[in-house]
Design an enzyme around this catalytic site. Sequence first.
Site, PDB file in Angstrom:
ATOM      1  N   SER A   8       0.736  -1.125  -0.075  1.00 27.65           N
ATOM      2  CA  SER A   8       0.061  -0.115   0.032  1.00 27.65           C
ATOM      3  C   SER A   8       0.763   1.205   0.010  1.00 27.65           C
ATOM      4  O   SER A   8       2.006   1.174   0.509  1.00 27.65           O
ATOM      5  CB  SER A   8      -0.916   0.096   1.317  1.00 27.65           C
ATOM      6  OG  SER A   8      -1.573  -1.202   1.485  1.00 27.65           O
TER       7      SER A   8
HETATM    8  N1  SAH Z   1       0.242  -5.065   4.188  1.00 28.11           N
HETATM    9  C1  SAH Z   1       0.903  -5.625   3.118  1.00 28.11           C
HETATM   10  C2  SAH Z   1       0.035  -5.261   1.968  1.00 28.11           C
HETATM   11  C3  SAH Z   1      -0.093  -6.604   1.061  1.00 28.11           C
HETATM   12  S1  SAH Z   1      -1.299  -6.614   0.189  1.00 28.11           S
HETATM   13  C4  SAH Z   1       2.437  -5.074   2.882  1.00 28.11           C
HETATM   14  O1  SAH Z   1       2.756  -4.372   3.635  1.00 28.11           O
HETATM   15  O2  SAH Z   1       3.000  -5.424   2.006  1.00 28.11           O
HETATM   16  C5  SAH Z   1      -2.867  -7.530   0.601  1.00 28.11           C
HETATM   17  C6  SAH Z   1      -2.199  -9.154   0.898  1.00 28.11           C
HETATM   18  O3  SAH Z   1      -3.305  -9.739   1.622  1.00 28.11           O
HETATM   19  C7  SAH Z   1      -1.954  -9.832  -0.025  1.00 28.11           C
HETATM   20  O4  SAH Z   1      -0.634 -10.310  -0.056  1.00 28.11           O
HETATM   21  C8  SAH Z   1      -2.993 -11.052  -0.185  1.00 28.11           C
HETATM   22  O5  SAH Z   1      -2.440 -12.343  -0.581  1.00 28.11           O
HETATM   23  C9  SAH Z   1      -3.303 -11.051   1.411  1.00 28.11           C
HETATM   24  N2  SAH Z   1      -4.695 -11.526   1.452  1.00 28.11           N
HETATM   25  C10 SAH Z   1      -5.654 -11.471   0.781  1.00 28.11           C
HETATM   26  N3  SAH Z   1      -6.905 -12.359   1.536  1.00 28.11           N
HETATM   27  C11 SAH Z   1      -6.119 -12.867   2.608  1.00 28.11           C
HETATM   28  C12 SAH Z   1      -6.761 -13.933   3.641  1.00 28.11           C
HETATM   29  N4  SAH Z   1      -7.961 -14.199   3.686  1.00 28.11           N
HETATM   30  N5  SAH Z   1      -5.954 -14.026   4.701  1.00 28.11           N
HETATM   31  C13 SAH Z   1      -4.570 -13.622   4.668  1.00 28.11           C
HETATM   32  N6  SAH Z   1      -3.976 -12.778   3.676  1.00 28.11           N
HETATM   33  C14 SAH Z   1      -4.913 -12.274   2.467  1.00 28.11           C
END
Ligand code: SAH
Length: 252
Positions: free
Chosen positions: A96
């Site tokens: 993000s």
């Molecule tokens: N906070 C992260 C942003 C990652 S983007 C950072 O700092 O990089 C969002 C992430 O959520 C993705 O990697 C995706 O695979 C994960 N995601 C989506 N649904 C999910 C679920 N049910 N449980 C765990 N992770 C999930």
Amino acid sequence: MTRRPGFPARLGPAPAARRPAPAAVPARGAAPAGVGLDSQAVRSRMVQKLAAQGVSDPRVLAAMNAVERHRFVDSALVNQAYEDTSLPIGLGQTISKPNVVARMIELLLGAPCAAGGRLGRVLEVGTGCGYQAAVLSHVAAEVYSIERLRGLHERARENLRPFRLANVHLLFGDGMAGFARGAPYAGIIAAAGGEAVPAQWTDQLAEGGRIVAPMVMANGRQALVIVDKTAGRLSQATLEGVHFVPLKSGIA
Ligand code: SAH
């Protein structure tokens, strides 16, 4: 020996920084090249911008100032690491924008139980590259961060290793079920947007705790939602529109 970081944590240099980088291509973990400044100066500028955009909580600004975002992105994107933009982190997912990370953590710290101090245990759903988990480690006692994609879970582990953050616990699994063993949580923060707040999240929320999550609204667009638990009752508020990757069930 594991050292527990103080506050703000002193983040040791990643091993990559000690290796000489090839001349043209910056190594993963190298300071942003071509800007004529070291990464701390670029990061301070990012933090000034965040403050100008309305982020005012000193705990958040200090955490954003401390975590080296460029160590979490691909070497080809290092020069963009401190711009206010989301960046690809592989497997179709994104890290993000700094502004969104700061805003959401500021909202999380507004939990009644944080009361101007440190948050207790926090659950992050969607570890991705691990950047937000590192920022959270500066404002919360313990961070449980769960990721459903094994490839990203492993990448986050690798990215976070040099920081030696003893209070960050990376989990591989479906965060839609929360993580009961770490509950109750003072805060739950989601980095992926679902259709509704799963009941497991509200069940695992501590008294005085807060959930901050993107949710798909009736119009099909996402907005940030906060859910507070006060005297056993839940109250929900909808805030500004956002764009997150979808919250998906199961693991892959
Ligand atoms: N906070 C992260 C942003 C990652 S983007 C950072 O700092 O990089 C969002 C992430 O959520 C993705 O990697 C995706 O695979 C994960 N995601 C989506 N649904 C999910 C679920 N049910 N449980 C765990 N992770 C999930």
